[in-house]
Scaffold this motif. Sequence first.
Motif, PDB file in Angstrom:
ATOM      1  N   VAL A  88      44.237  32.312  50.164  1.00 10.29           N
ATOM      2  CA  VAL A  88      43.550  33.395  49.454  1.00 10.29           C
ATOM      3  C   VAL A  88      42.178  33.656  50.069  1.00 10.29           C
ATOM      4  CG1 VAL A  88      42.472  34.033  47.257  1.00 10.29           C
ATOM      5  CG2 VAL A  88      44.810  33.153  47.289  1.00 10.29           C
ATOM      6  N   GLU A  89      41.489  32.580  50.442  1.00 11.82           N
ATOM      7  CA  GLU A  89      40.181  32.764  51.079  1.00 11.82           C
ATOM      8  C   GLU A  89      40.327  33.505  52.403  1.00 11.82           C
ATOM      9  OE1 GLU A  89      36.555  30.164  53.063  1.00 11.82           O
ATOM     10  OE2 GLU A  89      38.018  29.170  51.772  1.00 11.82           O
ATOM     11  N   GLN A  90      41.314  33.109  53.225  1.00 11.36           N
ATOM     12  CA  GLN A  90      41.504  33.776  54.509  1.00 11.36           C
ATOM     13  C   GLN A  90      41.878  35.245  54.322  1.00 11.36           C
ATOM     14  OE1 GLN A  90      44.096  30.304  56.094  1.00 11.36           O
ATOM     15  NE2 GLN A  90      43.367  31.362  57.922  1.00 11.36           N
ATOM     16  N   VAL A  91      42.787  35.514  53.391  1.00 12.81           N
ATOM     17  CA  VAL A  91      43.269  36.880  53.208  1.00 12.81           C
ATOM     18  C   VAL A  91      42.176  37.786  52.643  1.00 12.81           C
ATOM     19  CG1 VAL A  91      44.873  38.322  51.888  1.00 12.81           C
ATOM     20  CG2 VAL A  91      45.691  36.221  52.979  1.00 12.81           C
ATOM     21  N   PHE A  92      41.504  37.355  51.596  1.00 14.61           N
ATOM     22  CA  PHE A  92      40.567  38.245  50.918  1.00 14.61           C
ATOM     23  C   PHE A  92      39.232  38.367  51.641  1.00 14.61           C
ATOM     24  CE2 PHE A  92      43.782  37.868  47.757  1.00 14.61           C
ATOM     25  CZ  PHE A  92      43.667  38.985  46.948  1.00 14.61           C
ATOM     26  N   THR A  93      38.830  37.331  52.367  1.00 18.82           N
ATOM     27  CA  THR A  93      37.638  37.500  53.199  1.00 18.82           C
ATOM     28  C   THR A  93      37.965  38.345  54.428  1.00 18.82           C
ATOM     29  OG1 THR A  93      38.088  35.394  54.340  1.00 18.82           O
ATOM     30  CG2 THR A  93      36.569  35.342  52.463  1.00 18.82           C
ATOM     31  N   GLY A  94      39.174  38.166  54.960  1.00 22.65           N
ATOM     32  CA  GLY A  94      39.564  38.945  56.127  1.00 22.65           C
ATOM     33  C   GLY A  94      39.790  40.413  55.826  1.00 22.65           C
ATOM     34  N   LEU A  95      40.385  40.713  54.678  1.00 19.56           N
ATOM     35  CA  LEU A  95      40.704  42.098  54.331  1.00 19.56           C
ATOM     36  C   LEU A  95      39.519  42.845  53.738  1.00 19.56           C
ATOM     37  CD1 LEU A  95      44.240  41.751  52.675  1.00 19.56           C
ATOM     38  CD2 LEU A  95      43.711  42.510  54.996  1.00 19.56           C
ATOM     39  N   TYR A  96      38.787  42.164  52.853  1.00 19.42           N
ATOM     40  CA  TYR A  96      37.784  42.866  52.060  1.00 19.42           C
ATOM     41  C   TYR A  96      36.360  42.365  52.285  1.00 19.42           C
ATOM     42  CZ  TYR A  96      42.198  43.808  49.664  1.00 19.42           C
ATOM     43  OH  TYR A  96      43.498  44.150  49.388  1.00 19.42           O
ATOM     44  N   GLY A  97      36.208  41.333  53.135  1.00 23.60           N
ATOM     45  CA  GLY A  97      34.875  40.810  53.420  1.00 23.60           C
ATOM     46  C   GLY A  97      34.224  40.112  52.252  1.00 23.60           C
ATOM     47  N   TRP A  98      35.038  39.550  51.362  1.00 20.83           N
ATOM     48  CA  TRP A  98      34.492  38.886  50.186  1.00 20.83           C
ATOM     49  C   TRP A  98      33.782  37.589  50.575  1.00 20.83           C
ATOM     50  CZ3 TRP A  98      38.416  39.054  45.519  1.00 20.83           C
ATOM     51  CH2 TRP A  98      38.661  40.391  45.181  1.00 20.83           C
ATOM     52  N   GLU A  99      32.841  37.196  49.724  1.00 20.92           N
ATOM     53  CA  GLU A  99      32.220  35.886  49.870  1.00 20.92           C
ATOM     54  C   GLU A  99      33.221  34.798  49.469  1.00 20.92           C
ATOM     55  OE1 GLU A  99      29.298  35.155  51.062  1.00 20.92           O
ATOM     56  OE2 GLU A  99      28.561  37.216  51.285  1.00 20.92           O
ATOM     57  N   GLU A 100      32.968  33.568  49.937  1.00 22.48           N
ATOM     58  CA  GLU A 100      33.894  32.467  49.662  1.00 22.48           C
ATOM     59  C   GLU A 100      34.091  32.263  48.170  1.00 22.48           C
ATOM     60  OE1 GLU A 100      34.403  27.841  51.126  1.00 22.48           O
ATOM     61  OE2 GLU A 100      32.429  28.531  50.479  1.00 22.48           O
ATOM     62  N   TYR A 101      33.009  32.297  47.403  1.00 24.61           N
ATOM     63  CA  TYR A 101      33.147  32.046  45.961  1.00 24.61           C
ATOM     64  C   TYR A 101      33.963  33.137  45.282  1.00 24.61           C
ATOM     65  CZ  TYR A 101      29.380  35.506  45.355  1.00 24.61           C
ATOM     66  OH  TYR A 101      28.628  36.641  45.371  1.00 24.61           O
ATOM     67  N   SER A 102      33.904  34.373  45.775  1.00 25.27           N
ATOM     68  CA  SER A 102      34.648  35.470  45.158  1.00 25.27           C
ATOM     69  C   SER A 102      36.148  35.260  45.264  1.00 25.27           C
ATOM     70  CB  SER A 102      34.261  36.807  45.816  1.00 25.27           C
ATOM     71  OG  SER A 102      32.893  37.083  45.639  1.00 25.27           O
ATOM     72  N   THR A 103      36.589  34.644  46.344  1.00 31.70           N
ATOM     73  CA  THR A 103      38.019  34.392  46.496  1.00 31.70           C
ATOM     74  C   THR A 103      38.505  33.372  45.475  1.00 31.70           C
ATOM     75  OG1 THR A 103      37.708  32.633  48.148  1.00 31.70           O
ATOM     76  CG2 THR A 103      37.860  34.895  48.956  1.00 31.70           C
TER      77      THR A 103
END
Length: 529
Positions: free
Chosen positions: A326-341
């Motif tokens: 989830v961290e890899q996908v959501f930071t990669g797709l949407y540029g989210w911070e680690e805590y947001s994932t």
Amino acid sequence: MSTHAAGYTAEILTSPPLDGSLESSSTLPTDGLDSPSASTGKDVTVLEWDGQNDPQNPYNWSLQRKWLVTGAALVGTFIVPLNGTSITVAAQAINQEFNVQDYSNFSNSYWPVTSWSMGGALFIVAFLPLMEDIGVRVGYLVVYAFFLLMIIPQALAQNFATLVVTRFFSGGCVALLANTISSVIPDIWGDSKARSVPVGLYIMLYLTGSTLGPPMFAGVMQHIGNWRWIFYIQLIIYATFFPFFILMIKETRGGVILKRRAKQIRKSTGAAVYTQMELDAAPLHLRLLKSMTRPAYLLCTEPVLFASTCWSAFSFGTVFLFTQSVEQVFTGLYGWEEYSTGYVQGAVVIGEILGWLATLYSSHLYLKSASRNTEAPGEPIPEARLYVSVFASFLGIVGGMFVYAWTSYPWLPWIAPAIGLAMVGFGIQVVVSAVADYITDAYAASDYAGSAISAVAAGENTVAAFLPLAAASMYTNLGFHWASSLLGFLALLLSFAPVVFIWKGRQLRARSPFMQGGGQQERQEGGEE
């Protein structure tokens, strides 16, 4: 009235006087060399409950008391697994402080979670007999106290190795605590119908507790920014609940209650009064050896158990896999911070709660199957436990994985892959519940149910330990779509297991010496579990 076991003959005492004295009655001398009478030189009286309505028998507790004890146990089931995955939202901060390097194809930051899960796999196999000896209450409180102590060095760790080592022990404690609590339900709820709701709640709370770590503690990294507060908060939570557990967790294991009663009678009267459990118990070292070897033996020789373990272990392992993917996908797709994932993993929790509702319907189908059981008329069909799990596995886990895979585009809203996560969470809850119930029912005819469940639990923890280590490599080399699709295809293959069990389950059980009274030979050898 007399009983014969392990080479001795003894009177059964069903109603010891309240003043501690024993009525004189005829007993036959025992001839077993290893029986208590061989060491005491006295005839043995076997203590049993004071009739069917003995108030100390947990089955006779009031409904209110049963739910109070069960509720307290379920609270513990929910809070202790939070320690497992909560650390994943602080991976970057821990890496920076301890100079740990994550690579594109391997996450060294995951080792504290791997050690946590491996501690669970080893402790559940190695130390369960000790928990059975000392009872639910004492065992739970002692292990909980040690677990609490292991949180302190995690909060104060000055190097990465301290986290890895101490979390091995805290993970082992959580496995023992969860298993101890799982035994509370059959100890006080007497039949499948009465147990259906408590068992479903137990599995749901254990899964949601394991899944809720990242979303619950993501706010620590967002607002405090110090990863140590993850463990400080856990210390506060666990220390606060310790007095609650001391007050509310009662001894529910009937054999232990009777053993204490027999010990008190021996102390006050000097009479050789023992319980059947004491007379039949093998030496502790033999039970430890058996507890460590028999689950592995069953896993390697029983196709049904092996397939069920793989199916359930993969399902449970995805909970921990999502802490990485989830961290890899959501930071990669949407540029989210680690805590947001961490927050988005709450979608899996929502799916698990919905899955619990489906398990209630599954229990209804199981109980209803008794009316058409030709193998054992009047008894539910074991494979009926699996009906809903087929739907949940194919649509929930398989379908959810493919939704998660093919909605992973930056131009699609984040809620789309999150729906896939919720679908997988739904399937996980139903599958893990179904396997636990089915294996228990299938091996209930012999003395191997405990060993079979230990094999499943060890398999779940082992996959949870190592499957996520492959996440970084898969999602980097295969891409978001095909990495999740690969998991979907694996889930598809495993989902055919319950179909085969429903189709050929009766024949498969008939071929197994362990499912159909397989403990007879071992009982003759004095090795009951």
